[in-house]
Design a protein around this motif. Structure first.
Motif, mmCIF file in Angstrom:
data_model
loop_
_atom_site.group_PDB
_atom_site.id
_atom_site.type_symbol
_atom_site.label_atom_id
_atom_site.label_comp_id
_atom_site.label_asym_id
_atom_site.label_seq_id
_atom_site.Cartn_x
_atom_site.Cartn_y
_atom_site.Cartn_z
ATOM 1 N N ASN A 186 3.087 1.701 -15.265
ATOM 2 C CA ASN A 186 2.406 1.216 -14.079
ATOM 3 C C ASN A 186 0.884 1.279 -14.251
ATOM 4 N N ARG A 187 0.421 2.381 -14.814
ATOM 5 C CA ARG A 187 -1.033 2.555 -14.924
ATOM 6 C C ARG A 187 -1.618 1.689 -16.034
ATOM 7 N N ASP A 188 -0.973 1.694 -17.222
ATOM 8 C CA ASP A 188 -1.558 1.000 -18.370
ATOM 9 C C ASP A 188 -1.284 -0.494 -18.377
ATOM 10 N N LYS A 189 -0.104 -0.894 -17.910
ATOM 11 C CA LYS A 189 0.248 -2.315 -17.999
ATOM 12 C C LYS A 189 0.206 -2.992 -16.636
ATOM 13 N N GLY A 190 -0.093 -2.215 -15.612
ATOM 14 C CA GLY A 190 -0.143 -2.801 -14.276
ATOM 15 C C GLY A 190 1.200 -3.287 -13.764
ATOM 16 N N MET A 191 2.284 -2.721 -14.308
ATOM 17 C CA MET A 191 3.614 -3.156 -13.905
ATOM 18 C C MET A 191 3.898 -2.806 -12.450
ATOM 19 N N THR A 192 4.475 -3.765 -11.732
ATOM 20 C CA THR A 192 4.972 -3.483 -10.388
ATOM 21 C C THR A 192 6.387 -2.944 -10.538
ATOM 22 N N ILE A 193 6.661 -1.841 -9.870
ATOM 23 C CA ILE A 193 7.954 -1.188 -10.086
ATOM 24 C C ILE A 193 8.641 -0.890 -8.761
ATOM 25 N N ILE A 194 9.902 -1.258 -8.682
ATOM 26 C CA ILE A 194 10.723 -0.823 -7.546
ATOM 27 C C ILE A 194 11.801 0.093 -8.095
ATOM 28 N N MET A 195 11.805 1.316 -7.608
ATOM 29 C CA MET A 195 12.761 2.286 -8.128
ATOM 30 C C MET A 195 13.673 2.762 -7.010
ATOM 31 N N VAL A 196 14.964 2.557 -7.235
ATOM 32 C CA VAL A 196 15.944 3.077 -6.288
ATOM 33 C C VAL A 196 16.307 4.485 -6.714
ATOM 34 N N THR A 197 16.309 5.401 -5.798
ATOM 35 C CA THR A 197 16.708 6.752 -6.171
ATOM 36 C C THR A 197 17.337 7.498 -4.997
ATOM 37 N N HIS A 198 18.328 8.299 -5.318
ATOM 38 C CA HIS A 198 18.905 9.207 -4.348
ATOM 39 C C HIS A 198 17.986 10.400 -4.128
ATOM 40 N N ASN A 199 17.180 10.599 -5.168
ATOM 41 C CA ASN A 199 16.452 11.852 -5.261
ATOM 42 C C ASN A 199 15.132 11.754 -4.502
ATOM 43 N N ILE A 200 15.093 12.368 -3.347
ATOM 44 C CA ILE A 200 13.902 12.249 -2.511
ATOM 45 C C ILE A 200 12.683 12.893 -3.164
ATOM 46 N N PHE A 201 12.925 13.922 -3.968
ATOM 47 C CA PHE A 201 11.779 14.575 -4.643
ATOM 48 C C PHE A 201 11.176 13.636 -5.673
ATOM 49 N N GLN A 202 12.061 12.906 -6.352
ATOM 50 C CA GLN A 202 11.567 11.958 -7.340
ATOM 51 C C GLN A 202 10.764 10.843 -6.655
ATOM 52 N N ALA A 203 11.269 10.347 -5.562
ATOM 53 C CA ALA A 203 10.539 9.307 -4.836
ATOM 54 C C ALA A 203 9.154 9.825 -4.454
ATOM 55 N N ARG A 204 9.118 11.057 -4.028
ATOM 56 C CA ARG A 204 7.842 11.638 -3.606
ATOM 57 C C ARG A 204 6.891 11.803 -4.789
ATOM 58 N N ARG A 205 7.439 12.156 -5.945
ATOM 59 C CA ARG A 205 6.599 12.353 -7.131
ATOM 60 C C ARG A 205 6.023 11.043 -7.652
ATOM 61 N N ILE A 206 6.797 9.970 -7.594
ATOM 62 C CA ILE A 206 6.436 8.759 -8.314
ATOM 63 C C ILE A 206 5.930 7.629 -7.438
ATOM 64 N N ALA A 207 6.584 7.428 -6.297
ATOM 65 C CA ALA A 207 6.316 6.216 -5.537
ATOM 66 C C ALA A 207 5.024 6.313 -4.744
ATOM 67 N N GLN A 208 4.350 5.174 -4.618
ATOM 68 C CA GLN A 208 3.187 5.111 -3.751
ATOM 69 C C GLN A 208 3.599 4.718 -2.341
ATOM 70 N N GLU A 209 4.667 3.915 -2.297
ATOM 71 C CA GLU A 209 5.218 3.564 -0.986
ATOM 72 C C GLU A 209 6.720 3.762 -1.023
ATOM 73 N N VAL A 210 7.266 4.106 0.135
ATOM 74 C CA VAL A 210 8.693 4.383 0.190
ATOM 75 C C VAL A 210 9.348 3.533 1.277
ATOM 76 N N ILE A 211 10.534 3.026 0.943
ATOM 77 C CA ILE A 211 11.323 2.262 1.902
ATOM 78 C C ILE A 211 12.616 3.037 2.121
ATOM 79 N N PHE A 212 12.901 3.345 3.363
ATOM 80 C CA PHE A 212 14.142 4.062 3.644
ATOM 81 C C PHE A 212 15.176 3.085 4.190
ATOM 82 N N LEU A 213 16.226 2.882 3.410
ATOM 83 C CA LEU A 213 17.303 1.960 3.790
ATOM 84 C C LEU A 213 18.466 2.765 4.336
#
Ligand code: ATP
Ligand code: MG
Lengths: 246, 235
Positions: A186-213
Motif C-alpha cells: 500500500n505504501r510503496d506501490k500505492g495499492m488500494t486494498i480491501i481486506m475481509v477479516t474476521h479478526n477485529i484486531f487485524q482490521a484495527r492494525r491495518i485498515a484506514q477505514e472499516v466497513i461493518f457488514l
C-alpha cells in the motif's frame, strides 16, 4: 492522479441467492487506501468481494471502476481484471511448482523471462518461502499455500487488491509477515486494498477505514479509530467489543 | 484335442509376430491408423465439449449428461448399423461413397469414442474446474490462457478419458465390421480379421492377432493405470 480519486463505486448493489444476501445502496473506495471489511460469518463479505471481482453477476446494481461501469461478460471484463485481483478465502494453487504459481499472472501479462524470475524470487523471499520455490504446490501446508496465493496475486502489482481472510491459516509470526507485506504494498506501490477479516484486531492494525457488514447490509463505516473507539450502532459496538455471538 | 490348435496357434502366432508377417503387420497398422485417427478426432471434439459442460453448473447439464452416459454404453454394432444406413448407396450420405472405406470406419469409431471422452472429461473437470477458471481469470488470464489452464490442470483426467476411449474402440468389432466390410488389404482390422480367421480355422493367425491386441490393450491400460496413480496428488 489525485489522492482522493474514487477508484471504485457501488450503486444499488444487491445479490439474491435463495434469499437476499447482500444489499448496498452506495459505497465508494478511494485510491491508495486500505479498507477493512468486518462482520460475522455469513454477513456477505465474500459475496461482496466476488461481485466486485466480477466472479458473480449482481442481481441488481452497478459497480464502477475508475468511473466506468463494469460488466461481467464480454471483453469489458478483461482490462479490469488486469488491474484488479483477489486472493480467495480458500485459495487454489495450480498443480505446478510454487514459483510457477507465483509467475502465473506475470505470464498472462507477457512479462519477460528475466523480469518474471526476478519478481518471483523477490516475492517468495518476502513471504518467507524462498526455500520452497521448486516444491510441488500440492504438498504445501495450508499456511504456506495461503502465502503463495498472496505472492501470486501481488506479483504483477495490481492497482486494486481484494483479500479474503488473507491470514486465516497463519501462525502469529507469519501473520505479522503478511501484514507487513500488505502495508508495504500500500505504501510503496500505492495499492488500494480491501481486506475481509474476521479478526477485529487485524482490521484495527491495518485498515484506514472499516466497513461493518451485518446480514448483507452496511451497518456502519468510517475511519478505523472512530469505528473502534466510538461505534454508533449497538450492533457495531457488540461486534468490535467481541460480544456478538456468531 | 481342443487344446492342441490353441497351443499350436500360440507357437505359430509368435512366429508370425517375430517374423513381422506382412499380412499381420498390415492389419495391425490399419487398426492403429483407424482407431488412432478416430480417437484423435474424438479428443479434439470431446475434450472441449466435456470441459465446457464440466464448467457449467451441474443442474443445467442434466439432459446432455444423461444423453452422453447413454451413448457411452452404445453397442458398437448399433453404431455400425446407424452409419451403415447413413452411408449405404440409398442412404442420405450415400453419395459420399464412404461405405466399406477406412473413412467410414473412422467416423463410426469416432462416434463411439466421443461420448466416452466428453463424459469422462466433464466428470473430471466438474470437481475443480470452476475454481481453476475463476483463479485464472482473477489473475488476469484471457479466455484462451484460462481455457489452456483448465485443461492443463485436468491433464490426468483428460488423458485417462482419451486412453479409455482408445481402449474401447480398438477392441470393438461390430462397427468396423458393418461399415468397413472386412475387405482384405483395405478395411480389415485386427478384430474383424480374428472373426474371419477363426471362422476359417486359421487359428495361428487369429491367435497371433489376439496376442497383438492383448499387448496393445496392456500398454494402453498400463498408461492409464500409471497416470491415474500419478495423478492423485503429485506431479
Ligand atoms: N452460491 C451460493 N448459493 C447460495 N447461497 C450462497 C452462495 N454463496 C453464498 N451464499 C450465502 O450467502 C451468505 C453470505 O455468504 P458469504 O460467503 O458472503 O459470507 P461471509 O461473510 O464471507 O462469511 P464467512 O465469514 O463465514 O466467510 C451466506 O448465508 C451463504 O450461505
Ligand atoms: Mg467469507
Amino acid at each position: 492522479m489525485p489522492d482522493n480519486e474514487i477508484i471504485l463505486e457501488i450503486k444499488n448493489l444487491s445479490k439474491v441467492y435463495d434469499k437476499e444476501v447482500l444489499k448496498i445502496e452506495q459505497l465508494s473506495f478511494r485510491r491508495g487506501r486500505i479498507y477493512g471489511i468486518i462482520g460475522p460469518s455469513g454477513a456477505g463479505k465474500s459475496t461482496f468481494l466476488r461481485l466486485v471481482n466480477l466472479l458473480e453477476p449482481p442481481t441488481t446494481g452497478d459497480i464502477y471502476f475508475k468511473g466506468e461501469a463494469m460488466s461481467m461478460n464480454g471483453r469489458a471484463g478483461t482490462p479490469v481484471r488486469r488491474e484488479m485481483t483477489m486472493v480467495f478465502q480458500k485459495p487454489l494453487l495450480f498443480k505446478t511448482s510454487v514459483s510457477e504459481n507465483v509467475a502465473y499472472g506475470l505470464k498472462a501479462r507477457r512479462f519477460s523471462k528475466e523480469e518474471i524470475k526476478a519478481r518471483v524470487e523477490t516475492l517468495l523471499e518476502k513471504v518467507g518461502l524462498k526455500e520452497l520455490a521448486g516444491r510441488y504446490a500440492g504438498t504445501l501446508s495450508g499456511g504456506e499455500a495461503q502465502r503463495v496465493a498472496l505472492a501470486r496475486a501481488v506479483a504483477f502489482e495490481p492497482a486494486f487488491l481484494l483479500l479474503d481472510e488473507p491470514t486465516a491459516n497463519l501462525d502469529p509470526s507469519n501473520v505479522e509477515l503478511i501484514e507487513r507485506l500488505i502495508l508495504d504494498l500500500n505504501r510503496d506501490k500505492g495499492m488500494t486494498i480491501i481486506m475481509v477479516t474476521h479478526n477485529i484486531f487485524q482490521a484495527r492494525r491495518i485498515a484506514q477505514e472499516v466497513i461493518f457488514l451485518h446480514e448483507g447490509r452496511i451497518v456502519e463505516m468510517g475511519d478505523t479509530e472512530k469505528i473502534f473507539s466510538f461505534p454508533e450502532d449497538p450492533r457495531t459496538r457488540d461486534f468490535v467489543e467481541g460480544r456478538m455471538i456468531y | 484335442m481342443a487344446l492342441l490348435p490353441l497351443l499350436k496357434g500360440i507357437a505359430e502366432a509368435f512366429h508370425l509376430i517375430f517374423t513381422l508377417d506382412p499380412y499381420l503387420v498390415k492389419i495391425v497398422l490399419l487398426s492403429l491408423q483407424v482407431s488412432g485417427m478416430a480417437v484423435l478426432l474424438g479428443t479434439l471434439a470431446g475434450v472441449p465439449l466435456g470441459a465446457y459442460l464440466g464448467l457449467k453448473p451441474a443442474e443445467s447439464t442434466h439432459f446432455i449428461s444423461k444423453l452422453l452416459y447413454t451413448l457411452m454404453g452404445l453397442p458398437p454394432v448399433v453404431a455400425g448399423l446407424v452409419f451403415y444406413l447413413l452411408f449405404s448407396r440409398m442412404g442420405p450420405l450415400g453419395v459420399l461413397g464412404l461405405l466399406y472405406t477406412p473413412a467410414a470406419m473412422i467416423i463410426a469409431q469416432f462416434a463411439l469414442a466421443l461420448p466416452i471422452i466428453a463424459a469422462l472429461t466433464m466428470i473430471g473437470i466438474r470437481g475443480r474446474g470452476k475454481e481453476v477458471q475463476e483463479t485464472a481469470r482473477t489473475l488476469g488470464a484471457g479466455r484462451l490462457f484460462t481455457a489452456w489452464t483448465v485443461m492443463r490442470e485436468s491433464r490426468f483426467v483428460i488423458f485417462g478419458a482419451v486412453v479409455t476411449g482408445l481402449g474401447r474402440i480398438i477392441a470393438e468389432v461390430g462397427a468396423v465390421m458393418i461399415v468397413g466390410g472386412n475387405i482384405e488389404g483395405r478395411t480389415r482390422v485386427m478384430t474383424t480379421a480374428i472373426v474371419l480367421e477363426t471362422g476359417k480355422g486359421n487359428f495361428e493367425l487369429a491367435v497371433g492377432l489376439g496376442l497383438v491386441l492383448l499387448i496393445i490393450s496392456f500398454v494402453i491400460n498400463s498408461l492409464l493405470y500409471s497416470f491415474q496413480g500419478g495423478g492423485r496428488d503429485s506431479a
